[in-house]
Design a protein around this motif. Structure first.
Motif, mmCIF file in Angstrom:
data_model
loop_
_atom_site.group_PDB
_atom_site.id
_atom_site.type_symbol
_atom_site.label_atom_id
_atom_site.label_comp_id
_atom_site.label_asym_id
_atom_site.label_seq_id
_atom_site.Cartn_x
_atom_site.Cartn_y
_atom_site.Cartn_z
ATOM 1 N N LEU A 1 9.179 5.975 0.443
ATOM 2 C CA LEU A 1 8.049 5.275 -0.371
ATOM 3 C C LEU A 1 6.712 5.587 0.466
ATOM 4 C CD1 LEU A 1 8.083 3.476 -2.738
ATOM 5 C CD2 LEU A 1 10.363 3.905 -1.894
ATOM 6 N N ALA A 2 6.762 5.740 1.413
ATOM 7 C CA ALA A 2 5.431 5.790 2.148
ATOM 8 C C ALA A 2 4.654 7.108 1.478
ATOM 9 C CB ALA A 2 5.570 5.776 3.880
ATOM 10 N N GLU A 3 5.593 8.143 1.538
ATOM 11 C CA GLU A 3 5.195 9.326 1.208
ATOM 12 C C GLU A 3 4.602 9.372 -0.196
ATOM 13 O OE1 GLU A 3 5.696 12.848 2.545
ATOM 14 O OE2 GLU A 3 5.686 11.620 4.221
ATOM 15 N N ARG A 4 5.186 8.661 -1.121
ATOM 16 C CA ARG A 4 4.965 8.604 -2.709
ATOM 17 C C ARG A 4 3.484 7.710 -2.469
ATOM 18 N NH1 ARG A 4 7.860 8.765 -7.219
ATOM 19 N NH2 ARG A 4 9.910 9.464 -7.038
ATOM 20 N N GLN A 5 3.397 6.634 -1.730
ATOM 21 C CA GLN A 5 2.379 5.778 -1.746
ATOM 22 C C GLN A 5 1.151 6.480 -0.892
ATOM 23 O OE1 GLN A 5 4.259 2.746 0.486
ATOM 24 N NE2 GLN A 5 3.682 1.179 -1.185
ATOM 25 N N SER A 6 1.149 7.520 -0.058
ATOM 26 C CA SER A 6 0.198 8.395 0.313
ATOM 27 C C SER A 6 -0.208 9.256 -0.627
ATOM 28 C CB SER A 6 0.717 9.138 1.446
ATOM 29 O OG SER A 6 1.536 10.260 1.207
ATOM 30 N N ARG A 7 0.341 9.648 -1.800
ATOM 31 C CA ARG A 7 -0.089 10.268 -3.032
ATOM 32 C C ARG A 7 -0.684 9.431 -4.005
ATOM 33 N NH1 ARG A 7 4.891 13.441 -2.155
ATOM 34 N NH2 ARG A 7 5.989 12.146 -3.924
ATOM 35 N N GLY A 8 -0.806 8.073 -3.799
ATOM 36 C CA GLY A 8 -1.525 7.221 -4.679
ATOM 37 C C GLY A 8 -0.662 6.484 -5.382
ATOM 38 N N GLU A 9 0.552 6.436 -5.396
ATOM 39 C CA GLU A 9 1.644 5.554 -6.171
ATOM 40 C C GLU A 9 1.628 4.027 -5.680
ATOM 41 O OE1 GLU A 9 5.466 7.260 -7.173
ATOM 42 O OE2 GLU A 9 4.776 9.232 -6.862
ATOM 43 N N HIS A 10 1.955 3.079 -6.402
ATOM 44 C CA HIS A 10 1.924 1.997 -5.983
ATOM 45 C C HIS A 10 3.418 1.349 -6.367
ATOM 46 C CE1 HIS A 10 -2.269 1.865 -4.997
ATOM 47 N NE2 HIS A 10 -2.500 2.372 -6.534
ATOM 48 N N VAL A 11 3.838 0.512 -5.658
ATOM 49 C CA VAL A 11 5.296 0.116 -5.724
ATOM 50 C C VAL A 11 4.814 -1.250 -6.788
ATOM 51 C CG1 VAL A 11 7.150 -1.512 -4.789
ATOM 52 C CG2 VAL A 11 6.209 0.494 -3.707
#
Ligand code: OOG
Ligand code: MG
Length: 253
Positions: A43-53
């Motif tokens: 999830l942290a990887e995805r968030q580092s690409r600008g995604e939000h949970v």
């Protein structure tokens, strides 16, 4: 720890390159704690690409799914804004490895759930319910995984579409009509979800409490599939829940 980061990256790369990976359990002895840590890192990887949970999802809340996938314990994953499809919209099939669709119920969280409060009433933190379709896309070859594998892989989360929200109500024993684009219609019942989908909220709270997963205001909760999943193919896939209306998405190559 480095190992867990590596495994999270392996799953993330499987997703971004659309190349399935073998089961982590083939080569690693992972505990369930490790698996949720890998999920967190993913999830942290995805968030580092600008995604939000934007929400949480449950897996294996129905017998149909347990039988189909061979996993019998309820699991939790996270959904992000990048996974959201608007009702009736197109979804590009080449963005996935081997997507499947399944009919679900979604709840909307109106107030953050304080899982550390032993007396918290999760039902009072929900204000709306809606029909939904989840797109799952295991990062494992042939959708074959163990319990820890699928937790690490964020519960196969890949996409979701939610229909019109209605006020929170009892949605037990509602007919579910699932019309996949490329397969025969499946008729089921919301009671397939833990006897009553509202129980999914309580199961969610229990897992989130143990694993430290936040349930925030505005989050959506996908309660888990009422029937087995079917391959998502080109054309329109629809889910209709009695009294809640329908929701659809259209796969495009
Ligand atoms: C895991 C996800 C299960 C559900 O609704 O039970 C799930 C999978 O089947 O790949 O989303
Ligand atoms: Mg699901």
């Amino acid at each position: 720890m480095t190992d867990l980061l590596e495994l999270a990256r392996r799953l993330d790369t499987a997703q971004t390159s659309r190349q399935a990976t073998p089961s982590l359990a083939d080569t690693h002895e992972l505990t369930i704690e490790d698996a949720y840590r890998i999920q967190e890192t993913l999830l942290a990887e995805r968030q580092s690409r600008g995604e939000h949970v934007v929400g949480v999802k449950l897996g294996f809340t129905s017998k149909a799914k347990m039988v189909q996938m061979g996993v019998t314990e309820v699991i939790v994953g996270r959904v992000t804004d990048a996974m959201r499809v608007h009702d009736g919209d197109f979804v590009r099939l080449d963005g996935f490895l081997h997507p499947r669709a399944e009919p679900e119920i979604a709840y909307r969280i109106s107030r953050a759930v304080d899982a550390d409060d032993p007396t918290v009433d999760i039902e009072s933190c929900v204000d709306a319910v809606a029909p939904a379709i989840e797109i799952i896309d295991s990062r494992y070859a042939d959708f074959r995984f163990t319990h820890t594998d699928v937790v690490a892989d964020n519960a196969s989360a890949a996409g979701f579409v939610i229909g019109q929200w209605r006020r929170m109500q009892d949605v037990a024993n509602r007919a579910v009509r699932f019309q996949p684009a490329g397969a025969a219609e499946v008729v089921g019942s919301t009671s397939a979800i833990l006897g009553n989908p509202v129980r999914a909220l309580h199961a969610l709270l229990a897992v989130c409490r143990t694993r430290g997963i936040p349930i925030s205001a505005g989050h959506v909760v996908l309660a888990g599939a009422a029937t087995a999943a079917v391959p998502l193919t080109a054309g329109t896939t629809r889910c209709d829940i009695a009294g809640l209306g329908s929701v659809s998405l259209t796969g495009r190559v």
